[in-house]
Design a protein around this motif. Structure first.
Motif, PDB file in Angstrom:
ATOM      1  N   TYR A  97       0.836  -1.194   0.000  1.00  0.00           N
ATOM      2  CA  TYR A  97       0.000   0.000   0.000  1.00  0.00           C
ATOM      3  C   TYR A  97       0.877   1.251   0.000  1.00  0.00           C
ATOM      4  N   LEU A  98       0.496   2.236  -0.811  1.00  0.00           N
ATOM      5  CA  LEU A  98       1.154   3.542  -0.820  1.00  0.00           C
ATOM      6  C   LEU A  98       0.094   4.604  -0.562  1.00  0.00           C
ATOM      7  N   ASP A  99       0.162   5.232   0.592  1.00  0.00           N
ATOM      8  CA  ASP A  99      -0.825   6.245   0.924  1.00  0.00           C
ATOM      9  C   ASP A  99      -0.519   7.568   0.241  1.00  0.00           C
ATOM     10  N   VAL A 100       0.752   7.824  -0.007  1.00  0.00           N
ATOM     11  CA  VAL A 100       1.176   9.069  -0.638  1.00  0.00           C
ATOM     12  C   VAL A 100       2.205   8.745  -1.714  1.00  0.00           C
ATOM     13  N   PRO A 101       2.387   9.633  -2.680  1.00  0.00           N
ATOM     14  CA  PRO A 101       3.410   9.376  -3.700  1.00  0.00           C
ATOM     15  C   PRO A 101       4.793   9.306  -3.064  1.00  0.00           C
ATOM     16  N   PRO A 102       5.617   8.357  -3.477  1.00  0.00           N
ATOM     17  CA  PRO A 102       6.972   8.262  -2.918  1.00  0.00           C
ATOM     18  C   PRO A 102       7.858   9.394  -3.424  1.00  0.00           C
ATOM     19  N   GLU A 103       8.860   9.740  -2.629  1.00  0.00           N
ATOM     20  CA  GLU A 103       9.842  10.742  -3.015  1.00  0.00           C
ATOM     21  C   GLU A 103      11.210  10.077  -3.147  1.00  0.00           C
ATOM     22  N   VAL A 104      11.976  10.511  -4.133  1.00  0.00           N
ATOM     23  CA  VAL A 104      13.307   9.962  -4.390  1.00  0.00           C
ATOM     24  C   VAL A 104      14.330  11.088  -4.330  1.00  0.00           C
ATOM     25  N   ASP A 105      15.377  10.888  -3.566  1.00  0.00           N
ATOM     26  CA  ASP A 105      16.516  11.811  -3.520  1.00  0.00           C
ATOM     27  C   ASP A 105      17.714  11.128  -4.168  1.00  0.00           C
ATOM     28  N   LEU A 106      18.334  11.786  -5.135  1.00  0.00           N
ATOM     29  CA  LEU A 106      19.558  11.284  -5.760  1.00  0.00           C
ATOM     30  C   LEU A 106      20.748  11.912  -5.043  1.00  0.00           C
ATOM     31  N   VAL A 107      21.603  11.065  -4.472  1.00  0.00           N
ATOM     32  CA  VAL A 107      22.691  11.526  -3.615  1.00  0.00           C
ATOM     33  C   VAL A 107      24.035  11.184  -4.246  1.00  0.00           C
ATOM     34  N   ALA A 108      24.895  12.193  -4.448  1.00  0.00           N
ATOM     35  CA  ALA A 108      26.265  11.947  -4.899  1.00  0.00           C
ATOM     36  C   ALA A 108      27.078  11.483  -3.704  1.00  0.00           C
ATOM     37  N   ASP A 109      27.646  10.291  -3.814  1.00  0.00           N
ATOM     38  CA  ASP A 109      28.288   9.662  -2.663  1.00  0.00           C
ATOM     39  C   ASP A 109      29.621   9.044  -3.096  1.00  0.00           C
ATOM     40  N   ASN A 110      30.710   9.592  -2.561  1.00  0.00           N
ATOM     41  CA  ASN A 110      32.039   9.079  -2.907  1.00  0.00           C
ATOM     42  C   ASN A 110      32.267   7.651  -2.422  1.00  0.00           C
ATOM     43  N   ALA A 111      31.454   7.199  -1.483  1.00  0.00           N
ATOM     44  CA  ALA A 111      31.619   5.846  -0.959  1.00  0.00           C
ATOM     45  C   ALA A 111      31.075   4.786  -1.909  1.00  0.00           C
ATOM     46  N   VAL A 112      30.315   5.194  -2.911  1.00  0.00           N
ATOM     47  CA  VAL A 112      29.731   4.262  -3.879  1.00  0.00           C
ATOM     48  C   VAL A 112      30.669   4.153  -5.075  1.00  0.00           C
ATOM     49  N   THR A 113      30.962   2.943  -5.511  1.00  0.00           N
ATOM     50  CA  THR A 113      31.857   2.746  -6.643  1.00  0.00           C
ATOM     51  C   THR A 113      31.181   3.182  -7.937  1.00  0.00           C
ATOM     52  N   LEU A 114      31.983   3.482  -8.947  1.00  0.00           N
ATOM     53  CA  LEU A 114      31.487   3.916 -10.242  1.00  0.00           C
ATOM     54  C   LEU A 114      30.569   2.843 -10.841  1.00  0.00           C
ATOM     55  N   HIS A 115      29.434   3.283 -11.392  1.00  0.00           N
ATOM     56  CA  HIS A 115      28.437   2.426 -12.048  1.00  0.00           C
ATOM     57  C   HIS A 115      27.730   1.483 -11.070  1.00  0.00           C
ATOM     58  N   ALA A 116      27.772   1.812  -9.786  1.00  0.00           N
ATOM     59  CA  ALA A 116      27.036   1.040  -8.777  1.00  0.00           C
ATOM     60  C   ALA A 116      25.976   1.940  -8.141  1.00  0.00           C
ATOM     61  N   VAL A 117      25.163   1.345  -7.295  1.00  0.00           N
ATOM     62  CA  VAL A 117      24.093   2.103  -6.640  1.00  0.00           C
ATOM     63  C   VAL A 117      23.756   1.448  -5.314  1.00  0.00           C
ATOM     64  N   THR A 118      23.421   2.255  -4.328  1.00  0.00           N
ATOM     65  CA  THR A 118      22.847   1.757  -3.080  1.00  0.00           C
ATOM     66  C   THR A 118      21.576   2.551  -2.807  1.00  0.00           C
ATOM     67  N   VAL A 119      20.631   1.925  -2.126  1.00  0.00           N
ATOM     68  CA  VAL A 119      19.337   2.556  -1.867  1.00  0.00           C
ATOM     69  C   VAL A 119      18.984   2.403  -0.400  1.00  0.00           C
ATOM     70  N   GLN A 120      18.547   3.494   0.208  1.00  0.00           N
ATOM     71  CA  GLN A 120      18.027   3.473   1.572  1.00  0.00           C
ATOM     72  C   GLN A 120      16.588   3.976   1.537  1.00  0.00           C
ATOM     73  N   ALA A 121      15.715   3.324   2.299  1.00  0.00           N
ATOM     74  CA  ALA A 121      14.300   3.697   2.306  1.00  0.00           C
ATOM     75  C   ALA A 121      13.839   3.945   3.734  1.00  0.00           C
ATOM     76  N   GLN A 122      12.835   4.796   3.874  1.00  0.00           N
ATOM     77  CA  GLN A 122      12.278   5.081   5.201  1.00  0.00           C
ATOM     78  C   GLN A 122      10.834   5.554   5.062  1.00  0.00           C
ATOM     79  N   HIS A 123      10.114   5.484   6.185  1.00  0.00           N
ATOM     80  CA  HIS A 123       8.757   6.012   6.267  1.00  0.00           C
ATOM     81  C   HIS A 123       8.858   7.415   6.854  1.00  0.00           C
ATOM     82  N   ALA A 124       8.768   8.423   6.009  1.00  0.00           N
ATOM     83  CA  ALA A 124       8.923   9.807   6.454  1.00  0.00           C
ATOM     84  C   ALA A 124       7.552  10.434   6.678  1.00  0.00           C
ATOM     85  N   PRO A 125       7.440  11.345   7.667  1.00  0.00           N
ATOM     86  CA  PRO A 125       6.166  12.070   7.865  1.00  0.00           C
ATOM     87  C   PRO A 125       5.796  12.818   6.592  1.00  0.00           C
TER      88      PRO A 125
END
Length: 271
Positions: A97-125
């Motif tokens: 169930y999605l009560d509200v439209p999800p929001e996505v933030d694109l974060v530049a992160d030096n800890a992530v290797t080139l051509h890779a991706v990590t994702v963190q999710a949370q229930h925000a107010p």
């Protein structure tokens, strides 16, 4: 993740990657890897809300190497909004169930290797606006689903002769009084399990209970139920049945059933 659920998970990912989603990354990222990261973040962070819905998180941080971040935003300035629309499709496929439209933030992160991706999710107010509309970005992203079939006359049987009709699409079971079916037994977790009617079938979910949920002596995290299945909630047994409701047992969908099962000698249940 059990074998059946893993297969369904893979099918959802494949359906997503085969659509327009794959064209978003201009060869810099592997679409399947991005889809997997998003789906796992969504499912791993899903939680039950106050209304008993199994909810997908509404906020996602997608971490990219700075070079990928810059290149993708140059070619896809609306990438975050597009990913959010795809998340709606993914939640639909995952029956979340999605009560509200999800929001996505694109974060530049030096800890992530080139051509890779990590994702963190949370229930925000979130304060829902009247203009919020959740749409899939492309009809091809969502498998068409026929109108939901009518619910059969299903019920739980306790102590062989106590019948609890299942008259709602979502039924929460646990020890706390805010559940639809309350089992007053210390072995049972406060929020122990959930029954959901989806696409013509009843599915039982364990809500990370302490004592576990078992169907026919097999521990489950989720299970499609069949008439006659014996369910054990940390040792408290009920039987799932689909049949004509016994005369005089009919209840409305708004009724909360308080099933008093006293077992002062039982251990656990503190969760």
């Amino acid at each position: 993740m059990d074998k059946n659920r893993f297969s369904q998970f893979e099918e959802r990912i494949q359906a997503l990657v085969e659509g327009g989603f794959a064209r978003l990354f201009a060869g810099r990222l592997q679409p399947r890897e991005v889809a997997l990261r998003l789906a796992r973040a969504m499912e791993d962070t899903a939680d039950v809300d106050d209304m008993g819905n199994l909810c997908a998180p509404n906020r996602y941080a997608v971490h990219l190497h700075p070079d990928d971040h810059a290149a993708l935003l140059e070619t896809q300035p609306d990438l975050a909004a597009t990913l959010a629309k795809h998340l709606i499709a993914l939640a639909h496929e995952s029956e979340l169930y999605l009560d509200v439209p999800p929001e996505v933030d694109l974060v530049a992160d030096n800890a992530v290797t080139l051509h890779a991706v990590t994702v963190q999710a949370q229930h925000a107010p979130y304060v829902r606006q009247a203009t919020d509309v959740m749409r899939a970005t492309d009809p091809d992203e969502i498998v068409s689903i026929a109108d939901s079939p009518a619910m059969p006359a299903a019920f739980l049987v306790l102590d062989r002769d106590r019948y609890v009709p299942l008259a709602r699409t979502v039924t929460n079971i646990g020890r706390r009084r805010d559940n639809h079916i309350v089992l007053d037994d210390r072995r049972v977790s406060r929020h122990h399990g959930q029954l959901r009617f989806r696409f013509g079938q009843f599915v039982l979910y364990d809500l990370a209970s302490r004592g576990g949920t078992f169907v026919n002596n097999t521990r489950i995290s989720e299970c499609v139920l069949r008439s006659g299945d014996v369910i054990s909630l940390a040792g408290v047994q009920v039987v799932f049945m689909i049949d004509d409701q016994p005369a005089g047992r009919s209840l409305t969908a708004t009724d909360t059933q308080v099933i008093v099962i006293k077992n002062d000698d039982a251990e656990g249940g503190v969760s």
